[in-house]
Motif scaffolding. Structure first.
Motif, PDB file in Angstrom:
ATOM      1  N   PHE A   1       0.879  -1.120  -0.102  1.00 16.94           N
ATOM      2  CA  PHE A   1       0.006   0.074  -0.078  1.00 16.94           C
ATOM      3  C   PHE A   1       0.877   1.426   0.092  1.00 16.94           C
ATOM      4  O   PHE A   1       1.765   1.263   1.042  1.00 16.94           O
ATOM      5  N   TYR A   2       0.343   2.265  -0.779  1.00 15.38           N
ATOM      6  CA  TYR A   2       1.337   3.355  -0.841  1.00 15.38           C
ATOM      7  C   TYR A   2       1.083   4.423   0.223  1.00 15.38           C
ATOM      8  O   TYR A   2      -0.073   4.769   0.834  1.00 15.38           O
ATOM      9  N   VAL A   3       2.003   4.764   0.729  1.00 20.59           N
ATOM     10  CA  VAL A   3       1.927   5.826   1.943  1.00 20.59           C
ATOM     11  C   VAL A   3       2.925   6.861   1.526  1.00 20.59           C
ATOM     12  O   VAL A   3       4.132   6.645   1.186  1.00 20.59           O
ATOM     13  N   LYS A   4       2.605   8.070   1.239  1.00 19.54           N
ATOM     14  CA  LYS A   4       3.424   8.949   0.885  1.00 19.54           C
ATOM     15  C   LYS A   4       4.556   9.464   1.945  1.00 19.54           C
ATOM     16  O   LYS A   4       4.277   9.641   3.008  1.00 19.54           O
ATOM     17  N   LEU A   5       5.881   9.430   1.546  1.00 21.79           N
ATOM     18  CA  LEU A   5       6.858   9.640   2.462  1.00 21.79           C
ATOM     19  C   LEU A   5       7.281  11.419   2.752  1.00 21.79           C
ATOM     20  O   LEU A   5       7.062  11.971   1.502  1.00 21.79           O
ATOM     21  N   ASP A   6       7.297  11.742   3.774  1.00 20.94           N
ATOM     22  CA  ASP A   6       7.669  12.966   4.001  1.00 20.94           C
ATOM     23  C   ASP A   6       9.321  13.320   3.658  1.00 20.94           C
ATOM     24  O   ASP A   6       9.909  12.575   3.956  1.00 20.94           O
ATOM     25  N   ARG A   7       9.379  14.351   3.073  1.00 21.59           N
ATOM     26  CA  ARG A   7      10.864  14.551   2.570  1.00 21.59           C
ATOM     27  C   ARG A   7      11.386  15.844   3.297  1.00 21.59           C
ATOM     28  O   ARG A   7      10.670  16.640   3.530  1.00 21.59           O
TER      29      ARG A   7
END
Length: 68
Positions: free
Chosen positions: A62-68
């Protein structure tokens, strides 16, 4: 495109997987994720999802947006 799930591969395996995804007309975008290449996919029709699972040999994550 709303990102739903992804499959992560090493850089050396990305070109072959990209060719196979294009040949099967499966929608995707490419991102760098944790030092590897991630093929990110939107919600798909069940037939497309099953073709993807067969192609990658299992279920994508499942896709979880990574904080950069």
């Amino acid at each position: 495109m709303e990102n739903s799930f992804y499959h992560q591969v090493k850089w050396g395996d990305a070109a072959l997987l990209k060719q196979r995804l294009v040949a099967k007309s499966l929608p995707f975008i490419i991102e760098e994720r944790e030092g590897n290449i991630a093929f990110v996919f939107p919600d798909m029709h069940v037939r497309q999802y099953n073709a993807l699972r067969t192609l990658i040999g299992g279920a994508p994550k499942f896709y979880v947006k990574l904080d950069r």
